[in-house]
Enzyme design. Structure first.
Site, PDB file in Angstrom:
ATOM      1  N   HIS A  65      47.901  13.551  19.857  1.00  0.00           N
ATOM      2  CA  HIS A  65      46.672  13.776  19.096  1.00  0.00           C
ATOM      3  C   HIS A  65      45.470  13.760  20.023  1.00  0.00           C
ATOM      4  O   HIS A  65      45.527  13.244  21.141  1.00  0.00           O
ATOM      5  CB  HIS A  65      46.493  12.696  18.024  1.00  0.00           C
ATOM      6  CG  HIS A  65      46.413  11.302  18.565  1.00  0.00           C
ATOM      7  ND1 HIS A  65      47.534  10.586  18.924  1.00  0.00           N
ATOM      8  CD2 HIS A  65      45.360  10.491  18.831  1.00  0.00           C
ATOM      9  CE1 HIS A  65      47.171   9.392  19.370  1.00  0.00           C
ATOM     10  NE2 HIS A  65      45.849   9.307  19.341  1.00  0.00           N
ATOM     11  N   CYS A 199      41.810   2.384  19.635  1.00  0.00           N
ATOM     12  CA  CYS A 199      42.432   3.232  20.646  1.00  0.00           C
ATOM     13  C   CYS A 199      41.419   4.282  21.085  1.00  0.00           C
ATOM     14  O   CYS A 199      40.360   4.426  20.452  1.00  0.00           O
ATOM     15  CB  CYS A 199      43.706   3.883  20.119  1.00  0.00           C
ATOM     16  SG  CYS A 199      43.448   5.098  18.807  1.00  0.00           S
TER      17      CYS A 199
END
Length: 687
Positions: A65, A199
């Site tokens: 991603h 993240c």
């Protein structure tokens, strides 16, 4: 508004055998649907994100991603692989692969939906249903939440990922549920933990770690509340909840926002994947710290500085500890080395014999200013070994390791044990503190442990070992290494230059690069370094300049082999390379490692060998072409850099030109300027 995933974005028979091929196959579906405008540019952003941290998860899941300027709307593509694709998960290949694409400026609602999907991936019924679904339309409906998993719903899976409030309300809803579970009349308060997850992109791992921690907390019978700090923003935990907590868990790969709120509590600080893969271990670990009374300050080490995680090999933990010390030492090296070099440049090589500027300083004399710069630089260099040792211990044992680490490092400097002594002192100090912290102590004295007891006992032990036991042997080893370096000549020196060049270009600012750089700076970290030490420093800096300069040259002479974004990055690489910032080549290496890294290593080895052969010397530990006046044999030194740069650029051009164009890619010389499928060097935009 179109749906994020449709049947056209589902491939239930994904045949890719590598993660790059899998990402390309799913990205091509996004391109076909008009959701991605530049296939290669988008894949470069995916590759750059993957280079930061593998996206494989336990349970056969891969979630490549990124956020990218080439994405027109938040999108999700799903592939199911019969053979499995390796995304770096500890338990093996992934058979369920989700390619998540978010625009650089995606709105919060869309990012929240993607984050809710990430939570669903921790639901075993959801993933089981995806493995058994028979057609693409049903798979897309299942992912959207239009259909419930065939096995039925559970409390964990009842919330469909299309609920826009799912991710944003995670912290507060968990807190409410935990409070309700405790019961008003409960006789014993459960152990209370607050956690933060985050993240780099803030889309997937952030919320998967939150879900895993919440599930593990329920199973362990603890009251655990999570604050996911994602791309869509975050809802701050109630200060009262934080104040009442017994311990804190940070599972993050980017800095925790407003971290001071959690200061003064037992803390476990790990990477976000640890929160996903082993949440129960983290809960057990933080409960143990609370029982032992280990209190953390408000500035816990960053992920790079942390002293390893349970389950990691000793080699991995040792690398983290050493990198902690090196990362704090490098600024002292740069400042001190440049000041000393400037002192020599202005006042000549006898400036080291000048009297103290406290006793003699004339404002209008250049020699006085040269002496001032030199003497400040010498003082800065005096901190190198103590800082190295102190922050190695800090990486191992957090703040309690600082005092014995710094004292041990200072002893190493005093007894002339040098950098070897600093390394030993730091490791010993961290080990001693960790051993003391494992001793169970009465509650009455826990409050003074971090301030009085641990610093006192650990410093005595480290001082005794450094002065009486190991200091003298290490000092002898340091002297032997120095004498060996001073005796290098001819082919031995050239081979050493080639080896250091290979190391500098292997990981472009990573651990191997830092080992070579630290080795070089150790030699000049004295007021009067040897000629051999200055040759080594010159070779290391020359080799480190090669990769970014070579990428800049390659994008200039053969622009058709690179995307538009890569060519723009190539312009910046001229400046970065000239400034001795090897990291300028990282975007190119992340996108095309098999061509860029070997080519860089060849060029770096040639440059390092030539620099040693030419006898170039350098007093400054940094600066690139801006310290050329301080280099011995500067013309030959620049030739060495130019040769290595040309070799690397030539190899990259040849290797990229040999690639076979993928379907739909422009042929060499075509108007679109792309001769083969390339990977853009642009880094993903972090939250």
């Amino acid at each position: 508004m179109s749906e994020m995933i449709t049947a056209d974005l589902v491939d239930l028979d994904l045949s890719a055998d590598t993660k790059e091929a899998a990402a390309r196959a799913l990205a091509e579906r996004m391109v076909a649907q008009g959701r991605v405008t530049d296939l290669d540019g988008f894949l470069a952003d995916v590759a750059a994100r993957e280079a930061q941290m593998p996206t494989g998860l336990d349970g056969g899941i891969g979630i490549p991603h990124c956020r990218s300027e080439y994405v027109t709307e938040p999108s999700l593509a799903f592939g199911r692989s019969a053979e499995g694709v390796d995304f770096g998960a500890p338990d093996g290949p992934a058979d369920l692969i989700f390619l998540i694409a978010a625009p650089a400026g995606a709105d919060d609602a869309h990012l929240t939906i993607l984050s809710a999907l990430a939570r669903q991936l921790m639901n075993a019924e959801f993933t089981s249903a995806l493995r058994s679904v028979g057609d693409a339309e049903s798979a897309a409906a299942l992912i959207r939440g239009d259909e419930a998993p065939a096995a039925g719903t559970s409390e964990d899976s009842a919330a469909a990922p299309t609920a826009a409030s799912a991710g944003a309300a995670a912290g507060s809803s968990t807190a409410a549920a935990s409070t309700a579970d405790k019961g008003v009349g409960a006789e014993e308060q459960p152990f209370r933990i607050v956690a933060v997850t985050s993240c780099p992109t803030g889309i997937a791992h952030t919320y998967m770690a939150a879900e895993a921690l919440e599930n593990a907390g329920r199973e362990a019978g603890v009251d655990l509340v999570v604050e996911p700090q994602g791309s869509a923003g975050f809802t701050r935990l109630d200060p009262a909840v934080i104040a009442a907590a017994d311990a804190v868990i940070f599972a993050h790969d980017v800095p925790v926002r407003e971290k001071a709120r959690f200061a003064g509590k037992p803390t476990v600080d790990v990477g976000v994947k640890a929160g996903i893969n082993r949440p129960a271990e983290l809960i057990t670990e933080v409960r143990g710290k609370a029982e032992r009374g280990e209190i953390s300050g408000g500035s816990a080490p960053t992920p790079v500085e942390r002293g390893g995680e349970p389950g990691e090999g000793y080699g991995t933990m040792l690398r983290k500890w050493l990198m902690s010390g090196v990362s704090y030492m490098v600024p002292f090296v740069a400042a001190g080395g440049l000041l000393i070099a400037l002192g020599f440049a202005i006042g000549g090589y006898t400036i080291n014999k000048a009297p103290s500027v406290m006793d003699h300083f004339v404002w209008t004399q250049g020699d006085s200013w040269a002496a001032l710069l030199f003497q400040i630089g010498v003082v800065s260099f005096g901190f190198l070994v103590p800082v190295l040792a102190g922050y190695i211990a800090y990486g191992m044992a957090d703040r309690p390791g600082l005092v014995p680490g710094f004292v041990g490092g200072m002893i190493a400097s005093t007894i002339n044990a040098g950098f070897l002594g600093g390394l030993a002192a730091g490791l010993i100090a961290g080990g001693v503190v960790l051993a003391i912290q494992r001793v169970k102590i009465p509650k009455a004295v826990r409050g003074i442990m971090p301030v009085v007891v641990i610093p006192l006992i650990s410093t005595v032990i480290v001082g005794f070992l450094m002065f009486v036991v190991i200091g003298k042997p290490i000092a002898s080893a340091q002297k032997g290494m120095t004498d060996w370096l001073n005796g290098l000549s001819g082919s031995n020196a050239i081979l050493l230059g080639a080896l250091l060049g290979l190391m500098m270009c292997f990981d472009l600012g990573g651990p191997v690069n830092k080992v070579a750089y630290t080795f070089a700076t150790a030699g000049i970290a004295v007021s009067n370094p040897s000629d051999s030490a200055m040759k080594i420093m010159a070779a290391v800096m020359a080799a480190g300049m090669v990769p970014p300069l070579a990428m800049a040259l390659a994008t200039t002479v053969r622009g058709k082999l690179f995307t538009e974004t890569e060519r723009e990055n190539g312009k910046a690489a001229w400046v970065l390379g000239a400034s001795f910032i090897s990291e300028g080549a990282i975007p190119f290496a992340a996108a095309d490692p098999l061509r860029v890294i070997p080519s860089s290593m060849v060029g770096g080895a040639i440059t390092g060998a030539l620099s040693m052969a030419f006898g170039a010397t350098l007093r400054a530990p940094h600066g690139g072409i801006f310290v050329v006046p301080l280099i011995g044999s500067p013309f030959l030194y620049l030739i060495a850099i130019a040769v290595g740069m040309s070799v690397t650029a030539g190899l990259v051009v040849v290797l990229k030109g040999m690639r076979k164009p993928a379907a739909g890619a422009a042929a060499p010389g075509a108007p679109e300027d792309i001769s083969a499928p390339t990977a853009d060097a642009k880094q993903p935009i972090a939250a």
